[in-house]
Scaffold this motif. Structure first.
Motif, short mmCIF file in Angstrom:
data_model
loop_
_atom_site.label_atom_id
_atom_site.label_comp_id
_atom_site.label_asym_id
_atom_site.label_seq_id
_atom_site.Cartn_x
_atom_site.Cartn_y
_atom_site.Cartn_z
N ALA A 52 1.07 -15.01 0.95
CA ALA A 52 1.52 -15.96 -0.06
C ALA A 52 0.34 -16.89 -0.33
CB ALA A 52 2.71 -16.74 0.43
N VAL A 53 -0.12 -16.94 -1.57
CA VAL A 53 -1.36 -17.62 -1.93
C VAL A 53 -1.05 -18.75 -2.91
CG1 VAL A 53 -3.67 -17.34 -2.93
CG2 VAL A 53 -2.62 -15.46 -1.63
N GLU A 54 -1.53 -19.95 -2.58
CA GLU A 54 -1.30 -21.11 -3.44
C GLU A 54 -2.62 -21.85 -3.64
OE1 GLU A 54 1.74 -24.95 -3.80
OE2 GLU A 54 2.11 -23.33 -2.36
N SER A 55 -2.96 -22.16 -4.90
CA SER A 55 -4.19 -22.90 -5.18
C SER A 55 -4.06 -24.33 -4.66
CB SER A 55 -4.47 -22.91 -6.69
OG SER A 55 -3.44 -23.59 -7.39
N PRO A 56 -5.20 -25.01 -4.43
CA PRO A 56 -5.14 -26.37 -3.87
C PRO A 56 -4.28 -27.33 -4.68
CG PRO A 56 -7.38 -25.53 -3.78
CD PRO A 56 -6.58 -24.52 -4.55
N ASP A 57 -4.25 -27.16 -5.99
CA ASP A 57 -3.45 -28.07 -6.83
C ASP A 57 -2.02 -27.59 -7.02
OD1 ASP A 57 -3.83 -25.92 -8.49
OD2 ASP A 57 -4.86 -27.03 -10.08
N GLY A 58 -1.69 -26.44 -6.42
CA GLY A 58 -0.34 -25.91 -6.54
C GLY A 58 -0.01 -25.28 -7.87
N ALA A 59 -1.00 -25.19 -8.76
CA ALA A 59 -0.74 -24.68 -10.11
C ALA A 59 -0.63 -23.16 -10.13
CB ALA A 59 -1.84 -25.14 -11.06
N ARG A 60 -1.28 -22.49 -9.20
CA ARG A 60 -1.27 -21.02 -9.18
C ARG A 60 -0.70 -20.54 -7.85
NH1 ARG A 60 -6.14 -22.53 -10.64
NH2 ARG A 60 -7.14 -21.71 -8.76
N ARG A 61 0.32 -19.71 -7.95
CA ARG A 61 0.96 -19.16 -6.76
C ARG A 61 1.13 -17.66 -6.94
NH1 ARG A 61 5.87 -23.65 -6.35
NH2 ARG A 61 4.59 -25.39 -5.61
N SER A 62 0.90 -16.92 -5.87
CA SER A 62 1.01 -15.46 -5.98
C SER A 62 1.34 -14.85 -4.63
CB SER A 62 -0.29 -14.85 -6.52
OG SER A 62 -1.38 -15.11 -5.64
N VAL A 63 1.93 -13.68 -4.68
CA VAL A 63 2.09 -12.80 -3.53
C VAL A 63 1.11 -11.67 -3.71
CG1 VAL A 63 3.63 -11.22 -2.31
CG2 VAL A 63 4.52 -13.39 -3.20
N GLN A 64 0.28 -11.41 -2.68
CA GLN A 64 -0.74 -10.38 -2.79
C GLN A 64 -0.61 -9.42 -1.62
OE1 GLN A 64 -4.66 -11.80 -3.82
NE2 GLN A 64 -3.85 -13.65 -4.82
N VAL A 65 -0.57 -8.13 -1.94
CA VAL A 65 -0.36 -7.08 -0.93
C VAL A 65 -1.55 -6.13 -0.93
CG1 VAL A 65 1.18 -5.25 -0.13
CG2 VAL A 65 2.14 -7.26 -1.29
N PHE A 66 -1.98 -5.74 0.28
CA PHE A 66 -3.16 -4.90 0.44
C PHE A 66 -2.86 -3.76 1.42
CE2 PHE A 66 -4.37 -9.15 -0.70
CZ PHE A 66 -5.37 -8.99 -1.65
N ASP A 67 -3.67 -2.71 1.33
CA ASP A 67 -3.51 -1.58 2.24
C ASP A 67 -4.32 -1.81 3.52
OD1 ASP A 67 -6.16 -1.00 1.62
OD2 ASP A 67 -5.70 0.76 0.40
N ALA A 68 -4.39 -0.78 4.37
CA ALA A 68 -5.04 -0.93 5.67
C ALA A 68 -6.53 -1.23 5.53
CB ALA A 68 -4.84 0.34 6.50
N ALA A 69 -7.15 -0.80 4.43
CA ALA A 69 -8.57 -1.07 4.19
C ALA A 69 -8.80 -2.42 3.52
CB ALA A 69 -9.17 0.05 3.35
N GLY A 70 -7.73 -3.12 3.18
CA GLY A 70 -7.87 -4.40 2.50
C GLY A 70 -8.01 -4.29 1.00
N ASP A 71 -7.70 -3.11 0.44
CA ASP A 71 -7.73 -2.93 -1.01
C ASP A 71 -6.37 -3.32 -1.60
OD1 ASP A 71 -10.34 -2.00 -1.02
OD2 ASP A 71 -9.74 0.10 -0.81
N ALA A 72 -6.40 -3.93 -2.78
CA ALA A 72 -5.17 -4.43 -3.39
C ALA A 72 -4.22 -3.29 -3.73
CB ALA A 72 -5.50 -5.23 -4.64
N VAL A 73 -2.96 -3.47 -3.36
CA VAL A 73 -1.88 -2.53 -3.69
C VAL A 73 -1.05 -3.09 -4.85
CG1 VAL A 73 0.25 -1.48 -2.84
CG2 VAL A 73 -1.79 -1.50 -1.40
#
Length: 342
Positions: free
Chosen positions: A111-132
């Protein structure tokens, strides 16, 4: 690079003018490693289990869903609804967000949130760290559901860095020339498109290898110019399509027309309300026009592959009962430029 500590990665991210994907490539680290550099600084490690994660995302309401491979990015705005879990495959079947998900590749989630709270996202990656798969919140998203997702799915370890595995080498085209007739005969007897993957696996081939081996009329090679031509003709003809973009862990599908097409350098961009597509035309090495028989008639697709033999996208005409025009689709793809053979 030994000096790429989390603190140093945070500095580089702060000063970067490029996308995280490109920065990770430049630094020789995985994209997930860039995210993990901010653990405790707006990033929380969360449970990637689909049966927990997707229902929590569904509670967010309207979001933007993003899936990419090396050559193509698809973005759809909508809600995660009608979720069906499974040990080997799962899906959401919403009108806007339509996904096929393969759990074994959902290894790292944040769960990723920018310092100002303006951008929030869920980011999922595989075993190699590549974005899924990534989910970006919008103004209409439910902030309370975001807090519940972060708190409810947070893992105990929020400090240790992950050991990402080496990325698997591209498979390339795999074919068995001694099984060519078997391939063609069994292909012609198919009654559902999903039987194709089972067939080629049993014959020790893969998708691209089977297309090269089968040849016309089952698979015809098109020119790379067929890709921009396809998008223009779909737009100009108001054709209803199904456009599939994905990677090993997730496939995202757009169903409907294309309205706004804006090429920029090597990129072919669709910039529609609720649907964006960004495709590197210069990555397209092979294009195939593929005909698979089904009980409802022929499923005809245009499929593009990169120089490594990896699938970039598939495009089908919408079925008639869903509002498509199969005859118009057949006519459209029949006029795409083919590869000239000696």
């Amino acid at each position: 690079m030994n000096d790429l500590t989390p603190a140093r990665l945070r500095e580089l991210k702060r000063d970067a003018t490029m996308r995280p994907y490109d920065l990770a490539q430049q630094l020789g680290v995985s994209e997930a490693a860039l995210v993990e550099a901010d653990l405790g600084h707006g990033v929380r490690r969360i449970d990637p289990t689909l049966g927990r994660l997707i229902p929590a995302i569904g509670e967010l309401g309207e979001v933007m869903a993003l899936t990419r491979n090396r050559s193509c990015v698809i973005e759809k705005i909508g809600a995660y609804v009608d979720f069906h879990d499974g040990d080997h495959a799962a899906m959401t079947l919403g009108a806007e967000i339509d996904l096929r998900m393969f759990p074994r590749h959902w290894v790292h989630a944040y769960a990723v949130e920018s310092p100002d709270g303006a951008r929030r996202s869920v980011q999922v990656f595989d075993a190699a760290g590549d974005a899924v798969h990534k989910v970006h919140l919008r103004n209409a998203s439910d902030p309370g559901a975001w807090d519940r997702l972060c708190d409810g799915l947070a893992l105990a370890d929020q400090d240790g860095l992950s050991a990402f595995l080496p990325r698997a080498d591209p498979e390339g085209a795999r074919l068995a020339e001694d099984r060519a007739e078997t391939l063609r005969e069994e292909w012609a007897r198919m009654t559902d498109t999903h039987q194709f993957n089972t067939l080629v696996r049993r014959l020790k081939m893969n998708r691209l290898g089977a297309y090269r081996l089968a040849g016309a009329p089952l698979a015809r090679q098109l020119s790379p110019q067929a890709v921009p031509d396809l998008l223009k003709r779909v737009r100009d003809g108001g054709q209803q399509i199904m456009f599939f973009v994905g990677n090993a862990g997730c496939i995202e599908i757009h169903s409907g027309p294309i309205h706004v097409l804006k090429p920029t350098g090597p990129w072919l961009n669709v910039l529609d309300e609720g649907f964006n597509l960004h495709l590197r035309a210069d990555h397209v090495a092979e294009v195939w026009l593929v005909d698979k028989p089904t009980k409802r008639g022929a499923a005809i697709s245009v499929e593009a592959f990169d120089p490594h033999g990896d699938l970039i996208f598939q495009c089908f005409g919408m079925r008639q009962e869903k509002g498509g025009d199969p005859a118009a689709w057949s006519d459209l793809v029949a006029r795409l430029p083919v590869v000239e053979t000696a």
